[in-house]
Write an enzyme that holds these catalytic residues in place. Structure first.
Site, short mmCIF file in Angstrom:
data_model
loop_
_atom_site.label_atom_id
_atom_site.label_comp_id
_atom_site.label_asym_id
_atom_site.label_seq_id
_atom_site.Cartn_x
_atom_site.Cartn_y
_atom_site.Cartn_z
N ASP A 103 0.73 -1.39 -0.29
CA ASP A 103 -0.03 -0.05 0.70
C ASP A 103 0.61 1.05 0.10
OD1 ASP A 103 -2.48 -1.96 -0.09
OD2 ASP A 103 -2.30 -1.70 2.52
N1 URA Z 1 -1.10 -6.22 3.63
C1 URA Z 1 -1.83 -4.89 3.92
O1 URA Z 1 -2.89 -4.01 4.20
N2 URA Z 1 -1.35 -3.74 3.14
C2 URA Z 1 0.51 -3.59 2.42
O2 URA Z 1 0.55 -2.44 2.16
C3 URA Z 1 0.41 -5.14 2.45
C4 URA Z 1 -0.05 -6.07 3.51
#
Ligand code: URA
Length: 237
Positions: A103
């Site tokens: 993310d």
């Molecule tokens: N899980 C998430 O919620 N975000 C990420 O970036 C990676 C794993």
């Protein structure tokens, strides 16, 4: 492949530098100086030297990046900065792409490569590649989450997660989560399913590859041969 493209792909010279050096005898094929860098070679069969050094042929490039917050895990975005902008020009020319997504607000280990087959295998659920995340939560995690994660958390949309491992610090507000899959916002949604909220998320390892502590956020380095081998061996590619 053209000699100047080979040298620029291997990251040792721009095409212009290759051309200029060749005029001064700086480019050699099997020990013989070549003046014309537009000539074609088979890099598997000849030895190329640039300014007296043998240039090893690496058909694929593998990079470890310590992703900072604020960057999108993509090669382009119309509005926001993307992780490949953190790489130097010669690597961007090789069209590396991130292996899986983090993310925008997640930090840490990101592997980039131009080996599509390996990337695909690493992301396949059949590969069972373990990814470890360090996280913090808004509140202490409730008792029993260790078993819930082990048995497979059911997300709000009904998706049943594969078995995951969670280890917590004494106050239960931070720890590590190990996944073998990578659904959209998976950790945030897993923690949300326990009535809590992730406030910090960082990936610390991917398979046997661990984020290099000497890399500052935004910095990168090539994966070592042994790191690459752990990834390819585990998957048999
Ligand atoms: N899980 C998430 O919620 N975000 C990420 O970036 C990676 C794993």
């Amino acid at each position: 492949m053209r000699i100047d493209k080979f040298l620029s792909d291997m990251g040792v010279a721009t095409r212009k530098e290759a051309k200029d050096s060749a005029k001064r005898g700086g480019v050699q094929i099997d020990g013989v100086a070549v003046r014309d860098v537009s000539a074609h070679i088979d890099p598997e069969r000849v030895t190329v030297s640039y300014l007296g050094r043998v240039v090893e042929y690496k058909p694929y490039v593998y990079v470890m990046l310590n992703k900072p917050e604020g960057y999108v895990s993509a090669t382009e975005d119309s509005r926001l900065p993307v992780v490949t902008e953190l790489l130097p020009e010669e690597l961007r020319r090789r069209s590396l792409f991130p292996v899986g997504r983090l993310d925008r607000d997640t930090t840490g280990l990101m592997i980039l490569t131009d080996n599509g087959k390996l990337a695909h295998a690493l992301l396949s659920p059949r590969g069972h590649v373990r990814k470890v995340y360090s996280f913090s939560a808004a509140e202490p995690l409730r008792a029993g989450v260790e078993e819930e994660f082990r048995d497979g958390v059911v997300l709000a949309d009904g998706y049943e997660c594969k078995s995951a491992k969670i280890t917590l610090d004494e106050v239960r507000t931070s720890g590590f989560i190990t996944l073998t899959e990578g659904k959209y916002h998976q950790i945030k949604r897993m923690v949300a399913s326990t009535g809590n909220k992730v406030t910090r998320l960082e990936r610390v390892s991917f398979g046997e590859v661990t984020l290099d502590a000497s890399l500052e956020r935004g910095e990168w380095r090539y994966l070592t041969d042994s790191e690459i081998k752990t990834l390819t061996d585990a998957l048999g590619v």
